[in-house]
Write a protein that holds these residues in place. Structure first.
Motif, mmCIF file in Angstrom:
data_model
loop_
_atom_site.group_PDB
_atom_site.id
_atom_site.type_symbol
_atom_site.label_atom_id
_atom_site.label_comp_id
_atom_site.label_asym_id
_atom_site.label_seq_id
_atom_site.Cartn_x
_atom_site.Cartn_y
_atom_site.Cartn_z
ATOM 1 N N GLY A 136 52.354 4.982 -49.009
ATOM 2 C CA GLY A 136 51.864 3.591 -49.249
ATOM 3 C C GLY A 136 50.423 3.628 -49.667
ATOM 4 O O GLY A 136 50.232 4.581 -50.352
ATOM 5 N N LYS A 137 49.527 2.647 -49.064
ATOM 6 C CA LYS A 137 48.110 2.562 -49.283
ATOM 7 C C LYS A 137 47.273 3.657 -48.417
ATOM 8 O O LYS A 137 46.240 3.598 -48.417
ATOM 9 N N ASP A 210 49.740 -2.086 -44.342
ATOM 10 C CA ASP A 210 50.772 -2.111 -45.495
ATOM 11 C C ASP A 210 52.094 -2.568 -45.518
ATOM 12 O O ASP A 210 52.741 -1.784 -44.846
ATOM 13 N N SER A 211 52.372 -3.778 -46.012
ATOM 14 C CA SER A 211 53.581 -4.626 -45.702
ATOM 15 C C SER A 211 54.809 -3.727 -46.491
ATOM 16 O O SER A 211 55.825 -4.050 -46.212
ATOM 17 N N SER A 212 54.478 -2.888 -47.503
ATOM 18 C CA SER A 212 55.459 -2.085 -48.233
ATOM 19 C C SER A 212 56.029 -0.984 -47.587
ATOM 20 O O SER A 212 57.153 -0.587 -47.605
ATOM 21 N N LYS A 214 57.970 0.366 -43.968
ATOM 22 C CA LYS A 214 58.883 0.091 -42.909
ATOM 23 C C LYS A 214 59.490 1.324 -42.409
ATOM 24 O O LYS A 214 59.883 2.204 -42.954
ATOM 25 N N LYS A 226 60.791 3.719 -45.047
ATOM 26 C CA LYS A 226 61.105 3.394 -46.391
ATOM 27 C C LYS A 226 59.806 2.634 -46.797
ATOM 28 O O LYS A 226 58.963 1.888 -46.138
ATOM 29 N N ILE A 227 59.421 2.990 -48.124
ATOM 30 C CA ILE A 227 58.183 2.494 -48.666
ATOM 31 C C ILE A 227 58.624 1.889 -50.193
ATOM 32 O O ILE A 227 59.397 2.661 -50.776
ATOM 33 N N GLU A 228 58.361 0.377 -50.156
ATOM 34 C CA GLU A 228 58.571 -0.337 -51.394
ATOM 35 C C GLU A 228 57.782 -0.041 -52.386
ATOM 36 O O GLU A 228 56.376 0.133 -52.311
ATOM 37 N N GLU A 229 58.186 0.630 -53.556
ATOM 38 C CA GLU A 229 57.461 0.684 -54.733
ATOM 39 C C GLU A 229 56.893 -0.408 -55.400
ATOM 40 O O GLU A 229 57.524 -1.414 -55.228
#
Length: 229
Positions: A136-137, A210-212, A214, A226-229
């Motif tokens: 993520g970030k 970083d909320s993306s 999980k 899991k990383i939301e794109e």
């Protein structure tokens, strides 16, 4: 120390399997050797690999069936089929299954090594243990046990770093609870299991900005990053 790429080798011929395992380990790879397709699939469920080398004709489960099941677990894993000379139909079927390459027996081990190197380089799935990894970030440096975010550096404990690296290596797929416990703690007993739960909570808190990102718990089975794109 640079992390070694891990190869899943499925070959029922003991002589050839021994030669390939010894040669590839001499060249700097970790090789896990299965003597049949079913064992290969079970090993793939438990560990993270960078590439699979599958013989086609094997007992219990052939290489084609094993490849189909492995691809259901990880659709991006590259694999090479080992096929007998003159088996043109095997080559066609292997390519239809999405094989990255095939090599006909008998073959030169140096040729196989070159193909492995090219596929790993092309696919970008080299073992990340000695590199900067984007989560993520965040930026994760496993060799330094550090994670960077928004100009701040956080030093991780050895177990935090190893657990996060396993999650990254299995991103998007299940990281087996028993495998992680055995790999990091050396035993999957009850007390180590509770300890790992604590470390998972620490990693969740660490990555919370970083909320993306999980870390999903699969009760009794393991975890998925899991990383939301």
């Amino acid at each position: 120390m640079k992390s070694r790429n891990k190869i899943l080798l499925a070959e029922d011929d003991i002589s050839l399997g021994t030669i390939l395992k010894d040669y590839l380990e001499l060249k700097g790879y970790d090789v896990i050797w299965a003597k049949d397709g079913k064992s290969a699939v079970e090993l793939f469920k438990e560990e993270a690999f960078q590439i699979c080398i599958l013989d086609i004709m094997m007992p219990v489960m052939d290489g084609f069936t094993a490849a189909k099941q492995i691809r259901k677990i990880n659709g991006k894993i590259p694999f090479i089929f080992l096929t007998a000379k003159g088996q043109h139909e095997d080559i066609i079927q292997g390519l239809k299954l999405g094989a990255d390459d095939y090599i006909t027996k008998p073959f030169d081990t140096e040729e196989l090594l070159l193909r492995i190197k090219n596929i790993i380089k092309r696919s970008g799935i080299a073992n990340p243990g000695n590199e900067k990894i984007k989560i993520g970030k965040f930026e994760f440096l496993p060799s330094e046990r550090e994670i960077h975010f928004d100009g701040n550096n956080k030093k991780l404990t050895t177990k935090e770093s190893k657990l996060l690296l396993l999650l990254v290596e299995n991103k998007g797929q299940l990281l087996s609870r028993n495998y992680a416990l055995t790999k990091i703690w050396g035993d999957d007993n009850y007390f180590n299991s509770r300890s790992m739960d604590v470390y998972i909570s620490k990693l969740r808190n660490l990555l919370k900005p970083d909320s993306s990102i999980k870390i999903i718990t699969h009760h009794g089975e393991g975890y998925t990053l899991k990383i939301e794109e």
